[in-house]
Design a protein around this motif. Sequence first.
Motif, PDB file in Angstrom:
ATOM      1  N   GLY A 235     -35.761   0.679 -97.540  1.00 19.79           N
ATOM      2  CA  GLY A 235     -36.611   0.397 -96.392  1.00 19.79           C
ATOM      3  C   GLY A 235     -37.619  -0.712 -96.595  1.00 19.79           C
ATOM      4  O   GLY A 235     -38.327  -1.082 -95.653  1.00 19.79           O
ATOM      5  N   GLU A 236     -37.685  -1.274 -97.795  1.00 10.97           N
ATOM      6  CA  GLU A 236     -38.657  -2.335 -98.061  1.00 10.97           C
ATOM      7  C   GLU A 236     -38.156  -3.689 -97.564  1.00 10.97           C
ATOM      8  O   GLU A 236     -36.956  -3.921 -97.413  1.00 10.97           O
ATOM      9  CB  GLU A 236     -38.965  -2.416 -99.560  1.00 10.97           C
ATOM     10  N   LEU A 237     -39.101  -4.576 -97.327  1.00 14.23           N
ATOM     11  CA  LEU A 237     -38.803  -5.979 -97.008  1.00 14.23           C
ATOM     12  C   LEU A 237     -39.407  -6.838 -98.102  1.00 14.23           C
ATOM     13  O   LEU A 237     -40.610  -6.801 -98.340  1.00 14.23           O
ATOM     14  CB  LEU A 237     -39.400  -6.353 -95.650  1.00 14.23           C
ATOM     15  N   TRP A 238     -38.553  -7.605 -98.778  1.00 18.11           N
ATOM     16  CA  TRP A 238     -38.994  -8.469 -99.872  1.00 18.11           C
ATOM     17  C   TRP A 238     -38.731  -9.926 -99.520  1.00 18.11           C
ATOM     18  O   TRP A 238     -37.662 -10.273 -99.014  1.00 18.11           O
ATOM     19  CB  TRP A 238     -38.215  -8.147-101.152  1.00 18.11           C
ATOM     20  N   LEU A 239     -39.702 -10.779 -99.835  1.00 19.01           N
ATOM     21  CA  LEU A 239     -39.515 -12.224 -99.772  1.00 19.01           C
ATOM     22  C   LEU A 239     -39.431 -12.762-101.190  1.00 19.01           C
ATOM     23  O   LEU A 239     -40.315 -12.510-102.003  1.00 19.01           O
ATOM     24  CB  LEU A 239     -40.685 -12.908 -99.048  1.00 19.01           C
ATOM     25  N   PHE A 240     -38.379 -13.500-101.492  1.00 20.94           N
ATOM     26  CA  PHE A 240     -38.231 -14.179-102.773  1.00 20.94           C
ATOM     27  C   PHE A 240     -38.551 -15.647-102.541  1.00 20.94           C
ATOM     28  O   PHE A 240     -37.898 -16.307-101.724  1.00 20.94           O
ATOM     29  CB  PHE A 240     -36.801 -14.039-103.303  1.00 20.94           C
TER      30      PHE A 240
ATOM     31  N   ILE B 246     -29.508  -5.612 -97.130  1.00 22.56           N
ATOM     32  CA  ILE B 246     -29.057  -6.876 -96.549  1.00 22.56           C
ATOM     33  C   ILE B 246     -29.851  -8.012 -97.178  1.00 22.56           C
ATOM     34  O   ILE B 246     -31.083  -8.033 -97.131  1.00 22.56           O
ATOM     35  CB  ILE B 246     -29.238  -6.889 -95.026  1.00 22.56           C
ATOM     36  N   ILE B 247     -29.126  -8.958 -97.766  1.00 18.96           N
ATOM     37  CA  ILE B 247     -29.734 -10.099 -98.438  1.00 18.96           C
ATOM     38  C   ILE B 247     -29.511 -11.359 -97.604  1.00 18.96           C
ATOM     39  O   ILE B 247     -28.389 -11.662 -97.202  1.00 18.96           O
ATOM     40  CB  ILE B 247     -29.112 -10.304 -99.841  1.00 18.96           C
ATOM     41  N   PHE B 248     -30.605 -12.063 -97.325  1.00 25.64           N
ATOM     42  CA  PHE B 248     -30.539 -13.348 -96.626  1.00 25.64           C
ATOM     43  C   PHE B 248     -30.957 -14.432 -97.623  1.00 25.64           C
ATOM     44  O   PHE B 248     -32.114 -14.476 -98.041  1.00 25.64           O
ATOM     45  CB  PHE B 248     -31.514 -13.375 -95.451  1.00 25.64           C
ATOM     46  N   ASP B 249     -30.033 -15.296 -97.997  1.00 31.29           N
ATOM     47  CA  ASP B 249     -30.347 -16.383 -98.927  1.00 31.29           C
ATOM     48  C   ASP B 249     -30.582 -17.663 -98.130  1.00 31.29           C
ATOM     49  O   ASP B 249     -29.643 -18.328 -97.704  1.00 31.29           O
ATOM     50  CB  ASP B 249     -29.207 -16.575 -99.925  1.00 31.29           C
TER      51      ASP B 249
ATOM     52  N   ILE C 268     -33.856  -8.195 -98.246  1.00 33.73           N
ATOM     53  CA  ILE C 268     -34.268  -9.053 -99.363  1.00 33.73           C
ATOM     54  C   ILE C 268     -33.964 -10.474 -98.926  1.00 33.73           C
ATOM     55  O   ILE C 268     -32.813 -10.803 -98.638  1.00 33.73           O
ATOM     56  CB  ILE C 268     -33.501  -8.690-100.646  1.00 33.73           C
ATOM     57  N   LEU C 269     -34.989 -11.307 -98.875  1.00 31.85           N
ATOM     58  CA  LEU C 269     -34.829 -12.586 -98.218  1.00 31.85           C
ATOM     59  C   LEU C 269     -35.446 -13.715 -99.034  1.00 31.85           C
ATOM     60  O   LEU C 269     -36.600 -13.634 -99.433  1.00 31.85           O
ATOM     61  CB  LEU C 269     -35.478 -12.498 -96.834  1.00 31.85           C
ATOM     62  N   SER C 270     -34.658 -14.743 -99.275  1.00 30.66           N
ATOM     63  CA  SER C 270     -35.159 -15.950 -99.920  1.00 30.66           C
ATOM     64  C   SER C 270     -35.519 -16.953 -98.831  1.00 30.66           C
ATOM     65  O   SER C 270     -34.690 -17.268 -97.972  1.00 30.66           O
ATOM     66  CB  SER C 270     -34.071 -16.541-100.836  1.00 30.66           C
ATOM     67  N   THR C 271     -36.762 -17.412 -98.837  1.00 27.66           N
ATOM     68  CA  THR C 271     -37.198 -18.293 -97.752  1.00 27.66           C
ATOM     69  C   THR C 271     -38.374 -19.160 -98.176  1.00 27.66           C
ATOM     70  O   THR C 271     -39.096 -18.835 -99.116  1.00 27.66           O
ATOM     71  CB  THR C 271     -37.607 -17.459 -96.516  1.00 27.66           C
ATOM     72  N   HIS C 272     -38.566 -20.261 -97.440  1.00 23.23           N
ATOM     73  CA  HIS C 272     -39.761 -21.090 -97.585  1.00 23.23           C
ATOM     74  C   HIS C 272     -40.719 -20.871 -96.416  1.00 23.23           C
ATOM     75  O   HIS C 272     -41.836 -21.381 -96.426  1.00 23.23           O
ATOM     76  CB  HIS C 272     -39.380 -22.571 -97.647  1.00 23.23           C
ATOM     77  N   TRP C 273     -40.280 -20.102 -95.410  1.00 19.79           N
ATOM     78  CA  TRP C 273     -41.062 -19.905 -94.192  1.00 19.79           C
ATOM     79  C   TRP C 273     -41.795 -18.570 -94.276  1.00 19.79           C
ATOM     80  O   TRP C 273     -41.404 -17.585 -93.655  1.00 19.79           O
ATOM     81  CB  TRP C 273     -40.147 -19.962 -92.968  1.00 19.79           C
TER      82      TRP C 273
ATOM     83  N   LYS D 184     -46.151  -7.932 -93.380  1.00 18.49           N
ATOM     84  CA  LYS D 184     -46.714  -7.749 -94.717  1.00 18.49           C
ATOM     85  C   LYS D 184     -45.636  -7.378 -95.758  1.00 18.49           C
ATOM     86  O   LYS D 184     -45.681  -6.317 -96.378  1.00 18.49           O
ATOM     87  CB  LYS D 184     -47.796  -6.672 -94.708  1.00 18.49           C
ATOM     88  N   PRO D 185     -44.642  -8.243 -95.953  1.00 18.34           N
ATOM     89  CA  PRO D 185     -43.571  -7.921 -96.904  1.00 18.34           C
ATOM     90  C   PRO D 185     -44.070  -7.938 -98.341  1.00 18.34           C
ATOM     91  O   PRO D 185     -45.126  -8.497 -98.646  1.00 18.34           O
ATOM     92  CB  PRO D 185     -42.575  -9.059 -96.678  1.00 18.34           C
ATOM     93  N   LEU D 186     -43.301  -7.342 -99.204  1.00 18.60           N
ATOM     94  CA  LEU D 186     -43.532  -7.483-100.634  1.00 18.60           C
ATOM     95  C   LEU D 186     -43.040  -8.873-101.042  1.00 18.60           C
ATOM     96  O   LEU D 186     -42.138  -9.432-100.411  1.00 18.60           O
ATOM     97  CB  LEU D 186     -42.795  -6.398-101.403  1.00 18.60           C
ATOM     98  N   VAL D 187     -43.614  -9.415-102.102  1.00 17.53           N
ATOM     99  CA  VAL D 187     -43.314 -10.800-102.484  1.00 17.53           C
ATOM    100  C   VAL D 187     -42.942 -10.878-103.960  1.00 17.53           C
ATOM    101  O   VAL D 187     -43.588 -10.252-104.810  1.00 17.53           O
ATOM    102  CB  VAL D 187     -44.527 -11.720-102.211  1.00 17.53           C
TER     103      VAL D 187
END
Length: 266
Positions: free
Chosen positions: A33-38, A162-165, A194-199, A207-210
Amino acid sequence: MPIELENVSFSYGINTPFEKKALNEVNLKINEGELWLFIGHTGSGKSTLLNTLNGLIIPNGKVTVDTLQTNNKNTNMKELRKKVGIIFQYPESQFFLPTIAEEILYAPKNFDVDLKKEEIKFYMDIVGLPYDYLNRSPFSLSGGEMRKVAIISVLSYNPKYIIFDEPTVGLDYSTRKSVFNTVKKLNNMGKTIILSTHWISEFLELKPLVAIMKNSNLIFKGKFDDFIKLDQNFLSEAGIIFDEKLELYKKALLKNDKLKDKIAML
């Protein structure tokens, strides 16, 4: 059950003149259930790390997804990859079937998932793609529409993670906003994202985890507000620059901290 990475390391071109370390002793736990920004520089190791999560890359160390270990020869990799869906950069480059309906149905058939018409419509509604597009060729669509089809193709087999690169690479502002809204909807539905982004600022309200990657190392993992308050030089060296929205939010956070300190001293 979480995704856990323990002492994960990986190098490309081992024992050649081109050997390059991509991951160095990475430890991370991603709960349901978490949202992570990489985030981090291009080449920092983000994409490599994401590709270890469903066994596309088998690193040294241990990657565990719901008790399934990617480097265990007894692990059913099809079962693991059904749990972890990846939407790659420019995923539309992988299209090969004549209609959108066939592209969407391909992965569910591969994973033995019975995808019903109402489910297809549900996923198309989530990304904002008209249902009457199903019989069109995916190659007749705009770049943004093709990206949406690629997202549906992953949603179609209902992965838990779900991973978004870099999902918004090459998209205009309007379509980029639509992809962001899709991510928010999925996370609100309880999906682990889990999302890799510059935005970064687009996700301020959630307030995602980073996680910050730099030179193959995971140099920060934690709450969004703790990330925002990091030293500017530390962030700049990792290739992270705040836009006006994030700068204003940072000032508000720091001002609030000072107020709390004054109250505590009373």
